[in-house]
Motif scaffolding. Structure first.
Motif, PDB file in Angstrom:
ATOM      1  N   ALA A  20       0.840  -1.212   0.000  1.00 10.16           N
ATOM      2  CA  ALA A  20       0.000   0.000   0.000  1.00 10.16           C
ATOM      3  C   ALA A  20       0.872   1.258   0.000  1.00 10.16           C
ATOM      4  O   ALA A  20       0.538   2.252  -0.651  1.00 10.16           O
ATOM      5  CB  ALA A  20      -0.915  -0.005   1.217  1.00 10.16           C
ATOM      6  N   TRP A  21       2.003   1.172   0.712  1.00 14.00           N
ATOM      7  CA  TRP A  21       2.930   2.312   0.798  1.00 14.00           C
ATOM      8  C   TRP A  21       3.478   2.657  -0.586  1.00 14.00           C
ATOM      9  O   TRP A  21       3.462   3.812  -1.006  1.00 14.00           O
ATOM     10  CB  TRP A  21       4.048   1.956   1.787  1.00 14.00           C
ATOM     11  CG  TRP A  21       5.173   2.929   1.852  1.00 14.00           C
ATOM     12  CD1 TRP A  21       6.465   2.711   1.464  1.00 14.00           C
ATOM     13  CD2 TRP A  21       5.149   4.275   2.359  1.00 14.00           C
ATOM     14  NE1 TRP A  21       7.226   3.820   1.692  1.00 14.00           N
ATOM     15  CE2 TRP A  21       6.450   4.792   2.235  1.00 14.00           C
ATOM     16  CE3 TRP A  21       4.148   5.075   2.889  1.00 14.00           C
ATOM     17  CZ2 TRP A  21       6.780   6.092   2.632  1.00 14.00           C
ATOM     18  CZ3 TRP A  21       4.475   6.381   3.282  1.00 14.00           C
ATOM     19  CH2 TRP A  21       5.769   6.866   3.155  1.00 14.00           C
ATOM     20  N   LEU A  79      -3.190   9.966   3.592  1.00 13.76           N
ATOM     21  CA  LEU A  79      -3.279   8.500   3.531  1.00 13.76           C
ATOM     22  C   LEU A  79      -1.896   7.872   3.717  1.00 13.76           C
ATOM     23  O   LEU A  79      -1.744   6.858   4.408  1.00 13.76           O
ATOM     24  CB  LEU A  79      -3.861   8.100   2.173  1.00 13.76           C
ATOM     25  CG  LEU A  79      -4.640   6.799   2.120  1.00 13.76           C
ATOM     26  CD1 LEU A  79      -5.898   6.904   2.948  1.00 13.76           C
ATOM     27  CD2 LEU A  79      -4.974   6.452   0.680  1.00 13.76           C
ATOM     28  N   MET A  80      -0.893   8.493   3.111  1.00 18.83           N
ATOM     29  CA  MET A  80       0.484   7.981   3.215  1.00 18.83           C
ATOM     30  C   MET A  80       1.013   8.069   4.640  1.00 18.83           C
ATOM     31  O   MET A  80       1.741   7.194   5.093  1.00 18.83           O
ATOM     32  CB  MET A  80       1.402   8.750   2.265  1.00 18.83           C
ATOM     33  CG  MET A  80       1.221   8.345   0.816  1.00 18.83           C
ATOM     34  SD  MET A  80       2.232   9.325  -0.283  1.00 18.83           S
ATOM     35  CE  MET A  80       3.805   8.522  -0.080  1.00 18.83           C
ATOM     36  N   VAL A  81       0.608   9.146   5.341  1.00 19.72           N
ATOM     37  CA  VAL A  81       1.024   9.294   6.745  1.00 19.72           C
ATOM     38  C   VAL A  81       0.453   8.132   7.565  1.00 19.72           C
ATOM     39  O   VAL A  81       1.166   7.511   8.354  1.00 19.72           O
ATOM     40  CB  VAL A  81       0.552  10.661   7.317  1.00 19.72           C
ATOM     41  CG1 VAL A  81       0.736  10.721   8.822  1.00 19.72           C
ATOM     42  CG2 VAL A  81       1.312  11.801   6.658  1.00 19.72           C
ATOM     43  N   ILE A 110      -1.684   8.974  13.466  1.00 18.81           N
ATOM     44  CA  ILE A 110      -2.683   8.314  12.605  1.00 18.81           C
ATOM     45  C   ILE A 110      -4.063   8.948  12.831  1.00 18.81           C
ATOM     46  O   ILE A 110      -4.784   9.251  11.874  1.00 18.81           O
ATOM     47  CB  ILE A 110      -2.728   6.787  12.880  1.00 18.81           C
ATOM     48  CG1 ILE A 110      -1.454   6.127  12.346  1.00 18.81           C
ATOM     49  CG2 ILE A 110      -3.948   6.140  12.229  1.00 18.81           C
ATOM     50  CD1 ILE A 110      -1.289   4.677  12.759  1.00 18.81           C
ATOM     51  N   ALA A 111      -4.402   9.194  14.097  1.00 17.07           N
ATOM     52  CA  ALA A 111      -5.699   9.814  14.425  1.00 17.07           C
ATOM     53  C   ALA A 111      -5.814  11.195  13.767  1.00 17.07           C
ATOM     54  O   ALA A 111      -6.844  11.517  13.154  1.00 17.07           O
ATOM     55  CB  ALA A 111      -5.855   9.922  15.933  1.00 17.07           C
ATOM     56  N   TYR A 117      -7.765  13.784   6.742  1.00 12.84           N
ATOM     57  CA  TYR A 117      -8.279  13.149   5.523  1.00 12.84           C
ATOM     58  C   TYR A 117      -9.776  13.401   5.373  1.00 12.84           C
ATOM     59  O   TYR A 117     -10.258  13.722   4.285  1.00 12.84           O
ATOM     60  CB  TYR A 117      -7.989  11.644   5.564  1.00 12.84           C
ATOM     61  CG  TYR A 117      -8.469  10.889   4.359  1.00 12.84           C
ATOM     62  CD1 TYR A 117      -7.704  10.842   3.195  1.00 12.84           C
ATOM     63  CD2 TYR A 117      -9.694  10.231   4.368  1.00 12.84           C
ATOM     64  CE1 TYR A 117      -8.146  10.149   2.081  1.00 12.84           C
ATOM     65  CE2 TYR A 117     -10.148   9.540   3.266  1.00 12.84           C
ATOM     66  CZ  TYR A 117      -9.369   9.502   2.125  1.00 12.84           C
ATOM     67  OH  TYR A 117      -9.819   8.825   1.022  1.00 12.84           O
ATOM     68  N   GLN A 118     -10.506  13.285   6.484  1.00 12.07           N
ATOM     69  CA  GLN A 118     -11.955  13.511   6.447  1.00 12.07           C
ATOM     70  C   GLN A 118     -12.278  14.953   6.057  1.00 12.07           C
ATOM     71  O   GLN A 118     -13.167  15.204   5.235  1.00 12.07           O
ATOM     72  CB  GLN A 118     -12.581  13.190   7.810  1.00 12.07           C
ATOM     73  CG  GLN A 118     -12.594  11.721   8.171  1.00 12.07           C
ATOM     74  CD  GLN A 118     -13.321  10.878   7.141  1.00 12.07           C
ATOM     75  OE1 GLN A 118     -14.409  11.227   6.698  1.00 12.07           O
ATOM     76  NE2 GLN A 118     -12.701   9.799   6.721  1.00 12.07           N
TER      77      GLN A 118
END
Lengths: 183, 75
Positions: A20-21, A79-81, A110-111, A117-118
């Protein structure tokens, strides 16, 4: 199949995250190329250069959707983070030592990235809606634009849960550290 | 941490090396080094007992409390 260590479920998931990365890197490069192309299309239009045939359609499409690319790139970066931090957490799971203080920080990041992202997703949707409205496309294409409460509750719950889990990890790491230094 | 382990002073008074103490009490060199350098977070009673037995002292002789010491200095 065991959950932690080498040859475990965690190591299989780590491979998935690695794939995925690299895929997200490819997506980032592709989106960046589109952004550059969209920029070039705007400059061509500004200079009064009008391509003909198929290129004309491509340039028009790039001009119309160019605004979306910066937001798309920001989404990919967010997303990459998430993927990168998950990879680091899973690396500790594979090594069999997940209670390290760094994992608490990774969960917090991540949070924050999911929250970002949202927000970016809403901004992208807003930008597309604005673009369609400005170009009068909803009428032409029969698309009906309406304000809808499209909040991903699951994602926001995940954000809150991850922040709590980060603190659980921090406490676990502190206890492990204390045990390590108990003689 | 305001609590300090005075193992180095006790060893100096008895002219004993850390390796020698390590062999006598059966605690690894790595763990004794953690104690000696003040990185230890806690000491088990069994460890204190072994040290006191070999060094011929009381638990209080191995520990000191320094109020001015920074609480996070050893972390």
């Amino acid at each position: 199949m065991k959950a932690l260590g080498r040859g475990s479920l965690a190591s299989a998931l780590k491979i998935v995250l690695d794939v995925a990365w690299y895929l997200s890197w490819a997506a980032l490069v592709l989106a960046s190329l589109f952004l550059v192309a969209a920029g070039a299309a705007f400059i061509m239009n500004f200079l009064g250069y009008r391509p003909i045939g198929f290129m004309s359609e491509v340039v028009t499409a790039l001009q119309e959707h160019g605004v979306v690319f910066p937001l798309l790139i920001a989404e990919i970066v967010a997303l990459m983070v998430v993927v990168d931090r998950l990879r680091r957490i899973f690396a500790t799971l594979v090594s069999g030592d997940p209670f390290v203080p760094e994992n608490a920080g990774h969960l917090q990041v991540i949070a924050i990235a999911i929250a970002a992202y949202q927000i970016l997703r809403h901004l992208t949707q807003g930008a597309v809606a604005m673009l369609l409205t400005l170009m009068d496309r909803p009428v032409e294409g029969g698309i009906h634009l309406a304000v809808a409460p499209d909040v991903n509750l699951g994602a926001w719950f995940a954000v809150a849960a991850l922040l709590v889990f980060a603190e659980v990890f921090r406490e676990g790491a502190r206890m492990r550290q204390e045990q390590k230094y108990t003689i | 941490m305001p609590i300090r382990v005075t193992l180095d002073r006790m060893l100096l008074e008895r002219r004993m090396s850390l390796t020698e103490l390590c062999d006598r009490v059966g605690i690894t060199m790595a763990n004794l080094s953690i104690l000696k350098t003040g990185k230890a977070k806690a000491v088990r009673f069994s460890t204190l007992e072994a040290l006191c037995k070999e060094l011929g002292c009381q638990p209080g002789d191995l520990l000191s409390f320094d109020e001015d010491e920074d609480d996070d200095a050893a972390d």
